[in-house]
Scaffold this active site. Structure first.
Site, PDB file in Angstrom:
ATOM      1  N   GLY A  43       0.757  -1.091   0.126  1.00  0.00           N
ATOM      2  CA  GLY A  43       0.098   0.087  -0.434  1.00  0.00           C
ATOM      3  C   GLY A  43       0.664   0.946   0.225  1.00  0.00           C
ATOM      4  O   GLY A  43       0.230   2.369  -0.950  1.00  0.00           O
ATOM      5  N   ASP A  44       2.101   1.265   0.981  1.00  0.00           N
ATOM      6  CA  ASP A  44       2.860   2.475   0.366  1.00  0.00           C
ATOM      7  C   ASP A  44       3.016   2.250  -0.831  1.00  0.00           C
ATOM      8  O   ASP A  44       3.728   3.159  -1.033  1.00  0.00           O
ATOM      9  CB  ASP A  44       3.968   2.191   1.798  1.00  0.00           C
ATOM     10  CG  ASP A  44       3.156   1.961   3.274  1.00  0.00           C
ATOM     11  OD1 ASP A  44       2.177   2.225   3.557  1.00  0.00           O
ATOM     12  OD2 ASP A  44       3.906   0.665   3.863  1.00  0.00           O
TER      13      ASP A  44
END
Length: 305
Positions: free
Chosen positions: A248-249
């Site tokens: 997600g990052d």
């Protein structure tokens, strides 16, 4: 310049072993020490994609010094604030039959250190990007991200957190928020089962202040509802998931890199999904070459909602 903030970074101690037997002596086949924390993951992936950025946050003790040394060796520009007491946390990641994580508490962050960070962010100018990512440490008010955003009103804000910390930040009108579909649903007390339901909840987040809402959906790709009301939908490319930590990052980093490169929401989403998927298919954060290989396989369709 992109600035990332990680309030509670860590050193991850990753151990890989064929199986984990409780109550027995287990011997790891492979170990690795690596930086951890959502904002740091964004900075590392941006660095690998060739986007200039500076990572800031708090470090403490000998573990904090080791963390900063690792980041420096990886080419990340740093402006961390050293805490006077405690140690940066060490988290344990056990990869065996499945993945088990043991996350430690971080050092206490005193009001003076928070004020120091707030003062630094107050110097950000128009054109700077401020990424606030990760959970809020114990002892720090859940409204901290909203307070930091208020100190940097000229910066383009990106917020990747959950719960009350995200809810409090919405009235600051961040340029982008990036919950996953579970986190977005929890924000409004809903269970999101369909793409239409996700878009409906994303509109609700916009009504509360978010300008653009990027919702990650693991192997189902991502949905972006932009501030013009257009929905951009991207399926994730197929591949073998090795370690989803940081995916997600990486999507946030890829989106920002794409936005800087093209200034186009659909293209930014393409690069975001490619970066997130490349990390999921890697043992850790993806290298640029892996992202580039996946980019042609990501298709985005845009629908005026």
């Amino acid at each position: 310049m992109v600035y990332t903030v990680t309030l509670n970074p860590c050193v991850d101690y990753v151990m890989r072993l064929p199986t984990l037997q409780r109550g027995e002596v287990n011997r790891a086949q492979q170990t690795q020490l690596r930086p951890g924390g959502k904002g740091l993951n964004v900075s590392l992936l941006l660095t690998r994609l060739g986007v200039a950025n500076t990572a800031t946050g708090f470090a403490a003790g000998a573990v904090g010094e080791q963390l900063l040394q690792m980041l420096d060796q990886m080419g990340v520009q740093l402006k961390f604030i050293q805490l006077p007491r405690g140690d940066t946390r060490i988290n344990v990641k056990l990869h065996a039959d499945d993945t088990t994580e043991i996350n430690a508490p971080g050092p206490a962050i005193d009001p003076q250190a928070l004020a120091h960070l707030s003062h630094r962010l107050g110097a950000l100018q128009e054109g700077d990007v401020l990424v606030l990512a990760g959970s809020v440490p114990a002892g720090v008010p859940q409204q901290i991200y909203a307070r930091l955003l208020a100190q940097a009103p000229r910066a383009t804000a990106v917020v990747d957190t959950t719960g009350e910390a995200l809810r409090a930040a919405l009235p600051c009108r961040p340029f982008l928020i990036k919950p996953n579909h579970h986190e977005l649903g929890a924000l409004f007390g809903q269970s999101l089962q369909t793409q239409q339901h996700i878009l409906s909840c994303a509109r609700l987040a916009q009504e509360h202040g978010a300008r653009n809402v990027l919702v990650s959906m693991a192997g189902d790709g991502a949905v972006l509802l932009d501030e013009t009301g257009t929905a951009h939908i991207a399926a994730a490319p197929q591949g073998d998931v090795r370690d989803a930590v940081g995916a997600g990052d990486s999507m946030v980093a890829g989106f920002l890199a794409g936005w800087q490169r093209w200034g186009d929401y659909a293209q930014a989403l393409r690069l975001g999904v490619a970066a997130g998927s490349a990390t999921a298919f890697s043992d850790w954060l993806a290298e640029k070459e892996a992202v580039d290989r996946l980019l042609p396989r990501v298709e985005v369709r845009s629908i005026r909602s």
